[in-house]
Design an enzyme around this catalytic site. Structure first.
Site, PDB file in Angstrom:
ATOM      1  N   GLY A 144       7.609   6.974 -16.643  1.00  0.00           N
ATOM      2  CA  GLY A 144       6.724   6.170 -15.820  1.00  0.00           C
ATOM      3  C   GLY A 144       7.475   5.057 -15.100  1.00  0.00           C
ATOM      4  O   GLY A 144       8.715   5.045 -15.057  1.00  0.00           O
ATOM      5  N   VAL A 145       6.727   4.110 -14.568  1.00  0.00           N
ATOM      6  CA  VAL A 145       7.311   3.055 -13.743  1.00  0.00           C
ATOM      7  C   VAL A 145       8.336   2.237 -14.518  1.00  0.00           C
ATOM      8  O   VAL A 145       9.446   1.987 -14.031  1.00  0.00           O
ATOM      9  CB  VAL A 145       6.197   2.143 -13.183  1.00  0.00           C
ATOM     10  CG1 VAL A 145       6.807   0.954 -12.442  1.00  0.00           C
ATOM     11  CG2 VAL A 145       5.277   2.934 -12.252  1.00  0.00           C
ATOM     12  N   GLU A 168      -2.769 -19.419 -26.445  1.00  0.00           N
ATOM     13  CA  GLU A 168      -1.694 -18.433 -26.372  1.00  0.00           C
ATOM     14  C   GLU A 168      -0.923 -18.430 -27.700  1.00  0.00           C
ATOM     15  O   GLU A 168      -0.489 -19.479 -28.171  1.00  0.00           O
ATOM     16  CB  GLU A 168      -0.736 -18.746 -25.228  1.00  0.00           C
ATOM     17  CG  GLU A 168       0.494 -17.872 -25.150  1.00  0.00           C
ATOM     18  CD  GLU A 168       0.182 -16.392 -25.108  1.00  0.00           C
ATOM     19  OE1 GLU A 168       0.750 -15.652 -25.940  1.00  0.00           O
ATOM     20  OE2 GLU A 168      -0.634 -15.972 -24.261  1.00  0.00           O
ATOM     21  N   ARG A 212       2.077   1.185 -22.725  1.00  0.00           N
ATOM     22  CA  ARG A 212       1.620   0.034 -23.483  1.00  0.00           C
ATOM     23  C   ARG A 212       0.214   0.290 -24.006  1.00  0.00           C
ATOM     24  O   ARG A 212      -0.529   1.120 -23.469  1.00  0.00           O
ATOM     25  CB  ARG A 212       1.644  -1.241 -22.619  1.00  0.00           C
ATOM     26  CG  ARG A 212       3.025  -1.571 -22.080  1.00  0.00           C
ATOM     27  CD  ARG A 212       3.021  -2.843 -21.244  1.00  0.00           C
ATOM     28  NE  ARG A 212       2.745  -4.033 -22.035  1.00  0.00           N
ATOM     29  CZ  ARG A 212       3.662  -4.714 -22.713  1.00  0.00           C
ATOM     30  NH1 ARG A 212       4.934  -4.320 -22.695  1.00  0.00           N
ATOM     31  NH2 ARG A 212       3.343  -5.791 -23.402  1.00  0.00           N
ATOM     32  N   LYS A 262      12.501  -7.466 -12.873  1.00  0.00           N
ATOM     33  CA  LYS A 262      12.761  -7.547 -11.428  1.00  0.00           C
ATOM     34  C   LYS A 262      14.001  -8.385 -11.134  1.00  0.00           C
ATOM     35  O   LYS A 262      14.715  -8.121 -10.153  1.00  0.00           O
ATOM     36  CB  LYS A 262      11.559  -8.136 -10.695  1.00  0.00           C
ATOM     37  CG  LYS A 262      10.477  -7.127 -10.335  1.00  0.00           C
ATOM     38  CD  LYS A 262      10.116  -6.232 -11.489  1.00  0.00           C
ATOM     39  CE  LYS A 262       8.972  -5.302 -11.277  1.00  0.00           C
ATOM     40  NZ  LYS A 262       8.602  -4.604 -12.514  1.00  0.00           N
ATOM     41  N   HIS A 305      10.124  -6.753  17.160  1.00  0.00           N
ATOM     42  CA  HIS A 305      11.167  -5.724  17.228  1.00  0.00           C
ATOM     43  C   HIS A 305      12.539  -6.385  17.248  1.00  0.00           C
ATOM     44  O   HIS A 305      12.727  -7.382  17.950  1.00  0.00           O
ATOM     45  CB  HIS A 305      10.993  -4.889  18.502  1.00  0.00           C
ATOM     46  CG  HIS A 305      12.102  -3.894  18.717  1.00  0.00           C
ATOM     47  ND1 HIS A 305      12.181  -2.705  18.024  1.00  0.00           N
ATOM     48  CD2 HIS A 305      13.185  -3.932  19.545  1.00  0.00           C
ATOM     49  CE1 HIS A 305      13.250  -2.043  18.420  1.00  0.00           C
ATOM     50  NE2 HIS A 305      13.885  -2.766  19.336  1.00  0.00           N
TER      51      HIS A 305
END
Length: 445
Positions: free
Chosen positions: A176-177, A33, A257, A50, A424
């Site tokens: 977009g999102v 990485e 992206r 988020k 329920h």
């Protein structure tokens, strides 16, 4: 020189999960990485966005409580503290990833990787070889080459999550999102948000019936949505468009992206447009070289890359795994309300079908919680009752969708969903009600 069974380039949700899965199955694995473990998702994407959406969701819950009669002091925002919370959660998750990698004896290399034709991998001054290579290098933000862009300053999602002061105003380019989620993350906190999208609508990859609900909610939050125009040029803090000049204080590009394909290009791999061309097992045009995630298209989400990474490992282990099915990958939009979808949208179906759409306003739990904006939609093949697609729009719909998806993935038809006994009162029982209505047996219709 060290030799590995599998070398994975990129430690995002595709790469690190594939590495750990391979190691748990006895493979000798190297993971490389160049930035941070977790990739864009953990550092500048899914996770920080988020977290910010949860902050804004809580503010909206407090405001909703006031309309019910729960009175509290005026809500104030300590944005710097919220961002410290974001950083703490991200750091904790990344620390966990490091622990998992070490615990499973995955050899971790920090740095930029190059891959030679003979599959020798070089990272800094270290060289090693691998029987197979998996490219999981992800993507980077795309900024359109607008005229005059060099005269202004702007954020991308790679830089925006470093802010510590709540912007008074924010202009977001994109529809977009990512763009719409960021609008929902900032507006409830007090930022005056403007969303500029040159197209005629927003969220054009998502369920069409969800879009009007999102646009209405954006209006309620004071978000200024500007659609259907042409960008002409940028000049300092002014955008010149076909419908006039648009000044801004802060600018965020959320315009998609593009895949990081440097290694693929150097290896001479075959491309399909911008994407690496792969077969059903994610193998590229070069033997023993695989590619996953944003590099190969399809549903470009973290969980899709993870599934593809695991699939490649299973394939290398000779277990003949079923290829990842695009119609079994959930697509999630974390607006308020959320949108969760899998499979086909109605306009994509090419066989006789039945479609049921039940609004949440008849659901007891939705009424209790004040979350009645949304619906459950099912698309079922008339011939054999296969589940062709589904959309759940509402609070926590990204969790609720899974009961339908589980049935589809197991090869069951809509009968299984209809015959389940749901507790329920819950939001999930609306899924059962929708499934029963396919046969005309719904009760609260």
């Amino acid at each position: 020189m060290k030799n590995y069974d599998l070398a994975i380039i990129g430690a995002g949700p595709g790469g690190y999960i594939a590495a750990i899965h391979a190691a748990k199955n006895g493979m000798k694995v190297a993971l490389v990485e160049r930035k941070k473990v977790g990739g864009a998702c953990y550092n500048v994407g899914c996770i920080p966005s988020k977290i910010m959406l949860e902050h804004s969701k809580l503010v909206q819950s407090i405001e909703r409580g006031r309309t019910w009669g729960i009175n509290a002091e005026e809500t104030t925002i300590d944005f710097a503290k919220l961002m410290r919370r974001k950083d703490k959660i991200v750091d904790e998750l990344i620390d966990n990833l490091g622990h998992y990698i070490e615990k499973n004896h995955v050899a971790y290399y920090a740095g930029e990787a190059t891959v030679a034709d003979d599959l020798t991998v070089t990272v800094g001054d270290e060289n090693f070889t691998a029987k197979d290579i998996m490219l999981a290098t992800g993507s980077k933000p795309f900024v359109p080459p607008f005229e005059g862009l060099e005269t202004t300053t702007y954020y991308t999602t790679d830089t925006f999550f470093d802010i510590t002061t709540l912007p008074k105003e924010l202009t977001i380019i994109g529809g977009g999102v990512i763009a719409i989620e960021m609008a929902f993350a900032l507006a409830p906190l007090g930022t005056k948000v403007t969303v500029l999208n040159h197209s005629e609508d927003i969220l054009q990859t998502e369920e069409p019936d969800a879009r009007p609900i999102i646009k209405k909610r954006m209006e309620e939050l004071g978000i200024n949505l500007v659609l259907d125009f042409t960008f002409e040029r940028f000049e300092g803090n002014v955008i010149h468009t076909s419908i006039g000049e648009m000044p801004f204080e802060n600018l965020l590009f959320a315009t998609g992206r593009r895949p990081n394909v440097e290694i693929a290009t150097s290896l001479g791999l075959k491309f399909d447009g911008r994407l690496i061309d792969v077969d059903l097992h994610c193998q590229t045009s070069k033997p023993h070289v695989y590619a996953i995630g944003d590099l190969i298209g399809g549903v470009q989400l973290a969980h899709s890359a993870s599934a593809e990474g695991i699939h490649v490992v299973e394939h290398l282990l000779g277990r003949n795994p079923k290829p990842v099915q695009q119609d079994e990958i959930p697509r999630c939009v974390y607006t308020h309300p959320e949108i969760a979808t899998f499979g086909l949208l109605a306009h994509e179906v090419q066989e006789p079908y039945t479609m049921i759409e039940l609004p949440l306003r008849t659901n007891a739990k939705a009424l209790m919680e004040g979350n009645t904006e949304g619906f459950v939609k099912l698309i079922v093949a008339d011939k054999d009752r296969r589940i062709l697609g589904a959309c759940v729009m509402g609070d926590k719909s990204t969790e609720l969708l899974n009961s339908i998806l589980a049935a589809k993935t197991a090869g069951a038809d809509i009968d299984m969903v209809a015959n389940m006994i749901y507790p329920h009162p819950t939001m999930s029982e609306h899924i059962g009600e929708s499934a029963r209505e396919v046969f005309g047996r719904g009760i609260h219709i």
